[in-house]
Design a protein around this motif. Structure first.
Motif, PDB file in Angstrom:
ATOM      1  N   TYR A 167     -17.458  21.297  51.971  1.00  0.00           N
ATOM      2  CA  TYR A 167     -17.080  21.235  50.552  1.00  0.00           C
ATOM      3  C   TYR A 167     -15.603  21.564  50.380  1.00  0.00           C
ATOM      4  O   TYR A 167     -14.870  20.846  49.683  1.00  0.00           O
ATOM      5  CB  TYR A 167     -17.936  22.199  49.736  1.00  0.00           C
ATOM      6  CG  TYR A 167     -17.738  22.043  48.249  1.00  0.00           C
ATOM      7  CD1 TYR A 167     -18.542  21.173  47.515  1.00  0.00           C
ATOM      8  CD2 TYR A 167     -16.730  22.732  47.573  1.00  0.00           C
ATOM      9  CE1 TYR A 167     -18.351  21.009  46.145  1.00  0.00           C
ATOM     10  CE2 TYR A 167     -16.524  22.570  46.216  1.00  0.00           C
ATOM     11  CZ  TYR A 167     -17.340  21.709  45.504  1.00  0.00           C
ATOM     12  OH  TYR A 167     -17.139  21.541  44.155  1.00  0.00           O
ATOM     13  N   PHE A 168     -15.155  22.637  51.016  1.00  0.00           N
ATOM     14  CA  PHE A 168     -13.743  23.008  50.909  1.00  0.00           C
ATOM     15  C   PHE A 168     -12.843  21.893  51.433  1.00  0.00           C
ATOM     16  O   PHE A 168     -11.829  21.556  50.817  1.00  0.00           O
ATOM     17  CB  PHE A 168     -13.478  24.301  51.688  1.00  0.00           C
ATOM     18  CG  PHE A 168     -13.667  25.547  50.872  1.00  0.00           C
ATOM     19  CD1 PHE A 168     -12.617  26.090  50.152  1.00  0.00           C
ATOM     20  CD2 PHE A 168     -14.894  26.179  50.822  1.00  0.00           C
ATOM     21  CE1 PHE A 168     -12.761  27.242  49.401  1.00  0.00           C
ATOM     22  CE2 PHE A 168     -15.067  27.334  50.076  1.00  0.00           C
ATOM     23  CZ  PHE A 168     -14.002  27.876  49.362  1.00  0.00           C
ATOM     24  N   ALA A 169     -13.215  21.317  52.572  1.00  0.00           N
ATOM     25  CA  ALA A 169     -12.374  20.283  53.178  1.00  0.00           C
ATOM     26  C   ALA A 169     -12.278  19.037  52.306  1.00  0.00           C
ATOM     27  O   ALA A 169     -11.266  18.328  52.348  1.00  0.00           O
ATOM     28  CB  ALA A 169     -12.914  19.909  54.558  1.00  0.00           C
ATOM     29  N   HIS A 170     -13.318  18.780  51.522  1.00  0.00           N
ATOM     30  CA  HIS A 170     -13.324  17.590  50.667  1.00  0.00           C
ATOM     31  C   HIS A 170     -12.885  17.901  49.236  1.00  0.00           C
ATOM     32  O   HIS A 170     -12.998  17.052  48.343  1.00  0.00           O
ATOM     33  CB  HIS A 170     -14.717  16.950  50.673  1.00  0.00           C
ATOM     34  CG  HIS A 170     -15.035  16.228  51.945  1.00  0.00           C
ATOM     35  ND1 HIS A 170     -15.404  16.880  53.104  1.00  0.00           N
ATOM     36  CD2 HIS A 170     -15.008  14.903  52.249  1.00  0.00           C
ATOM     37  CE1 HIS A 170     -15.610  15.989  54.062  1.00  0.00           C
ATOM     38  NE2 HIS A 170     -15.371  14.790  53.582  1.00  0.00           N
ATOM     39  N   HIS A 171     -12.393  19.112  49.021  1.00  0.00           N
ATOM     40  CA  HIS A 171     -11.918  19.491  47.690  1.00  0.00           C
ATOM     41  C   HIS A 171     -10.561  20.190  47.765  1.00  0.00           C
ATOM     42  O   HIS A 171     -10.323  21.207  47.111  1.00  0.00           O
ATOM     43  CB  HIS A 171     -12.952  20.379  46.985  1.00  0.00           C
ATOM     44  CG  HIS A 171     -14.175  19.634  46.549  1.00  0.00           C
ATOM     45  ND1 HIS A 171     -15.210  19.343  47.423  1.00  0.00           N
ATOM     46  CD2 HIS A 171     -14.530  19.098  45.347  1.00  0.00           C
ATOM     47  CE1 HIS A 171     -16.138  18.660  46.773  1.00  0.00           C
ATOM     48  NE2 HIS A 171     -15.753  18.503  45.525  1.00  0.00           N
TER      49      HIS A 171
ATOM     50  N   SER B  10      -0.264  21.516  55.474  1.00  0.00           N
ATOM     51  CA  SER B  10       0.497  21.598  54.224  1.00  0.00           C
ATOM     52  C   SER B  10      -0.406  21.961  53.042  1.00  0.00           C
ATOM     53  O   SER B  10       0.093  22.373  51.985  1.00  0.00           O
ATOM     54  CB  SER B  10       1.204  20.272  53.943  1.00  0.00           C
ATOM     55  OG  SER B  10       0.268  19.247  53.617  1.00  0.00           O
ATOM     56  N   LEU B  11      -1.720  21.818  53.224  1.00  0.00           N
ATOM     57  CA  LEU B  11      -2.661  22.195  52.171  1.00  0.00           C
ATOM     58  C   LEU B  11      -2.898  23.703  52.194  1.00  0.00           C
ATOM     59  O   LEU B  11      -2.612  24.382  53.173  1.00  0.00           O
ATOM     60  CB  LEU B  11      -3.999  21.480  52.380  1.00  0.00           C
ATOM     61  CG  LEU B  11      -4.001  19.956  52.319  1.00  0.00           C
ATOM     62  CD1 LEU B  11      -5.388  19.425  52.690  1.00  0.00           C
ATOM     63  CD2 LEU B  11      -3.590  19.470  50.943  1.00  0.00           C
ATOM     64  N   ARG B  12      -3.437  24.218  51.088  1.00  0.00           N
ATOM     65  CA  ARG B  12      -3.897  25.604  51.109  1.00  0.00           C
ATOM     66  C   ARG B  12      -4.979  25.721  52.181  1.00  0.00           C
ATOM     67  O   ARG B  12      -5.919  24.933  52.216  1.00  0.00           O
ATOM     68  CB  ARG B  12      -4.467  25.988  49.747  1.00  0.00           C
ATOM     69  CG  ARG B  12      -3.461  26.100  48.629  1.00  0.00           C
ATOM     70  CD  ARG B  12      -4.145  26.303  47.298  1.00  0.00           C
ATOM     71  NE  ARG B  12      -4.962  25.151  46.953  1.00  0.00           N
ATOM     72  CZ  ARG B  12      -5.996  25.176  46.106  1.00  0.00           C
ATOM     73  NH1 ARG B  12      -6.366  26.305  45.565  1.00  0.00           N
ATOM     74  NH2 ARG B  12      -6.670  24.087  45.838  1.00  0.00           N
ATOM     75  N   THR B  13      -4.835  26.702  53.038  1.00  0.00           N
ATOM     76  CA  THR B  13      -5.730  26.819  54.187  1.00  0.00           C
ATOM     77  C   THR B  13      -6.689  27.981  54.010  1.00  0.00           C
ATOM     78  O   THR B  13      -6.296  29.064  53.586  1.00  0.00           O
ATOM     79  CB  THR B  13      -4.916  27.023  55.480  1.00  0.00           C
ATOM     80  OG1 THR B  13      -4.089  25.876  55.703  1.00  0.00           O
ATOM     81  CG2 THR B  13      -5.842  27.213  56.677  1.00  0.00           C
ATOM     82  N   ILE B  14      -7.938  27.737  54.365  1.00  0.00           N
ATOM     83  CA  ILE B  14      -8.941  28.801  54.429  1.00  0.00           C
ATOM     84  C   ILE B  14      -9.492  28.831  55.849  1.00  0.00           C
ATOM     85  O   ILE B  14      -9.863  27.786  56.403  1.00  0.00           O
ATOM     86  CB  ILE B  14     -10.064  28.628  53.380  1.00  0.00           C
ATOM     87  CG1 ILE B  14     -11.111  29.741  53.523  1.00  0.00           C
ATOM     88  CG2 ILE B  14     -10.688  27.249  53.430  1.00  0.00           C
ATOM     89  CD1 ILE B  14     -12.086  29.820  52.359  1.00  0.00           C
ATOM     90  N   VAL B  15      -9.499  30.001  56.443  1.00  0.00           N
ATOM     91  CA  VAL B  15      -9.979  30.193  57.810  1.00  0.00           C
ATOM     92  C   VAL B  15     -11.307  30.926  57.755  1.00  0.00           C
ATOM     93  O   VAL B  15     -11.407  32.004  57.145  1.00  0.00           O
ATOM     94  CB  VAL B  15      -8.967  30.995  58.648  1.00  0.00           C
ATOM     95  CG1 VAL B  15      -9.492  31.199  60.069  1.00  0.00           C
ATOM     96  CG2 VAL B  15      -7.614  30.290  58.673  1.00  0.00           C
ATOM     97  N   PHE B  16     -12.327  30.345  58.375  1.00  0.00           N
ATOM     98  CA  PHE B  16     -13.664  30.922  58.405  1.00  0.00           C
ATOM     99  C   PHE B  16     -13.910  31.570  59.765  1.00  0.00           C
ATOM    100  O   PHE B  16     -13.781  30.915  60.805  1.00  0.00           O
ATOM    101  CB  PHE B  16     -14.718  29.837  58.152  1.00  0.00           C
ATOM    102  CG  PHE B  16     -14.683  29.244  56.765  1.00  0.00           C
ATOM    103  CD1 PHE B  16     -15.483  29.756  55.759  1.00  0.00           C
ATOM    104  CD2 PHE B  16     -13.848  28.163  56.471  1.00  0.00           C
ATOM    105  CE1 PHE B  16     -15.462  29.206  54.481  1.00  0.00           C
ATOM    106  CE2 PHE B  16     -13.818  27.610  55.200  1.00  0.00           C
ATOM    107  CZ  PHE B  16     -14.626  28.137  54.196  1.00  0.00           C
ATOM    108  N   ILE B  17     -14.304  32.847  59.755  1.00  0.00           N
ATOM    109  CA  ILE B  17     -14.455  33.621  60.987  1.00  0.00           C
ATOM    110  C   ILE B  17     -15.905  34.093  61.106  1.00  0.00           C
ATOM    111  O   ILE B  17     -16.392  34.859  60.265  1.00  0.00           O
ATOM    112  CB  ILE B  17     -13.508  34.840  60.990  1.00  0.00           C
ATOM    113  CG1 ILE B  17     -12.089  34.422  60.588  1.00  0.00           C
ATOM    114  CG2 ILE B  17     -13.512  35.520  62.357  1.00  0.00           C
ATOM    115  CD1 ILE B  17     -11.251  35.570  60.078  1.00  0.00           C
TER     116      ILE B  17
ATOM    117  N   GLY C 252     -14.189  20.637  58.871  1.00  0.00           N
ATOM    118  CA  GLY C 252     -14.944  20.227  57.694  1.00  0.00           C
ATOM    119  C   GLY C 252     -15.071  18.733  57.507  1.00  0.00           C
ATOM    120  O   GLY C 252     -15.353  18.263  56.399  1.00  0.00           O
ATOM    121  N   GLY C 253     -14.881  17.964  58.562  1.00  0.00           N
ATOM    122  CA  GLY C 253     -15.024  16.514  58.454  1.00  0.00           C
ATOM    123  C   GLY C 253     -13.778  15.805  57.961  1.00  0.00           C
ATOM    124  O   GLY C 253     -13.820  14.602  57.684  1.00  0.00           O
TER     125      GLY C 253
END
Length: 269
Positions: free
Chosen positions: A45-49, A22-29, A15-16
């Motif tokens: 958006y997720f990566a910058h928020h 250590s952050l909350r992680t979201i995996v997109f498949i 996500g740039g």
């Protein structure tokens, strides 16, 4: 970001932002014959928020080494190995189409590692017609044309399209063609056969205890919303959001999909 998973090179778009486990992680498949780029309008958006983002390329897709895996179960095991390689203990899994089955199966195999499930363009059983399976094996370019048409609700871009002159259908078709060029070993047939053969969806859905969200396209003819009744009934605690789009909802209605995903992820703080 490059990882080693089962001795093979695996690519994940972050996500740039540098990935921070250590952050909350979201995996997109992603789904069949696609790669991480189908999530481009949501991942940044997720990566910058405040989230760690891993938008993966499945084996044999995009920048990840092959061969492509032949079953949803094998892909789910691979996904859990990817979390290990990335140093992620627990993550929210967001999967589209074939990716939704992978996320669901991974949650069944390792429930303590999955904090939530977002299932987009999903259904179960995810049956594929014999004629389409045969076409994907004998004439992949024709199968790509067929599925690309069926996956979009309109030719003209919707108001939420990211830019004037941006062809959602054209971009999707070119991506699928690119996957064929990178992996000529009947990739489309392998992916579709895996979807068609998966038989553990109801058991996985019934066993799921984490929060779940279904995002369904009201004009999706690949996985029509009415066909999700078995899954939504099995996951009585899940919420359902409908967006005005076809199967490729992340491109057709990027803002609506992002709003649903982000609201779901943030509600789990």
């Amino acid at each position: 970001m490059i990882l080693d998973v089962h001795g093979k090179t695996t690519y994940c778009y972050t996500g740039g932002k540098p990935f921070d486990p250590s952050l909350r992680t979201i995996v997109f498949i992603h789904g069949a014959q696609n790669d991480h780029s189908v999530w481009a309008l949501q991942t940044r958006y997720f990566a910058h928020h405040g989230f760690g983002v891993l938008a993966l390329d499945l084996p044999g897709h995009g920048r990840s080494s092959g061969p492509a895996l032949e079953s949803v179960e094998a892909m789910a095991d691979w996904l859990l190995a990817l979390l290990d390689a990335a140093g992620v203990e627990r993550a929210l899994l967001a999967g589209h189409s074939m990716g939704s089955l992978i996320a669901l199966e991974a949650s069944h195999r390792a429930p303590d590692r999955v904090t939530g499930l977002a299932l987009l363009g999903t259904t179960y059983p995810m049956k594929v017609s014999e004629s389409l399976l045969e076409t994907s094996r004998s004439d992949e370019s024709r199968a790509i044309d067929m599925v690309n048409i069926w996956s979009h609700s309109t030719i003209a871009p919707k108001p939420s399209c990211p830019g004037p002159g941006f062809s959602v259908m054209g971009g999707s078709q070119r991506l699928m063609q690119r996957m064929s060029q990178l992996n000529p070993e009947h990739l489309f047939y392998t992916d579709f056969t895996a979807c068609n053969a998966y038989v553990h969806g109801e058991a996985a859905a019934t066993a799921a205890r984490c929060p779940a969200l279904f995002i369904l396209g009201t004009r999706d003819v690949m996985t029509p919303p009415r066909s999700t009744k078995l899954l939504t009934s099995a996951m009585a605690h899940a919420s359902v959001v409908h967006v005005d789009a076809g199967h490729q909802m992340m491109a057709e209605q990027p803002d609506a999909v992002l709003d649903a995903l982000y609201g779901f992820a943030c509600a789990k703080k």
